[in-house]
Design a protein around this motif. Sequence first.
Motif: not given
Length: 153
Positions: A38-62
């Motif tokens: 469960i802890a490993a799944l939680y850490v992976e979810t946080l990483r995926a959320s950060r990646t999605a946030l960066y991708r969204t910011e890149a789309v907004v800036q472009a």
Amino acid sequence: MNAPLVHRRQRTPQGVGGFSLIEAMVALLVLSIGLLGIAALYVETLRASRTALYRTEAVVQATDLADRMRANRNPANAYACGSPCVPANGGNAIADADLADWMNAIAAALPAGSADVAFTAPSATTPAIYVITVNWTEVGQDDPATYQLRVEI
């Protein structure tokens, strides 16, 4: 005539006295492995959320720069800035100011954020084309992440 009720003590067979220490340790081990999962799944979810946030910011800036390009079309190549993107400091003051603001926004919003804008001149059959590329570095990744947007003006 009524005989008194006699309570007989029931005997339990040998070895059926409850959980043993080994059984309790095995249950604890299984529970620990589940909690680690469960802890490993939680850490992976946080990483995926950060990646999605960066991708969204890149789309907004472009898309922000694409909207600025559509609002200021003259001259057609005013937003071409190469790699790394450096405003031309001449020609079109609005485009230069837009590019400077845009590059500052990318640097502030994305880790190791950079960008470039390539321009293809129009021909008889195609319109002017800008390719906006936004790059940033993901945590734990060697290669930078990239988002590209093609804008026809």
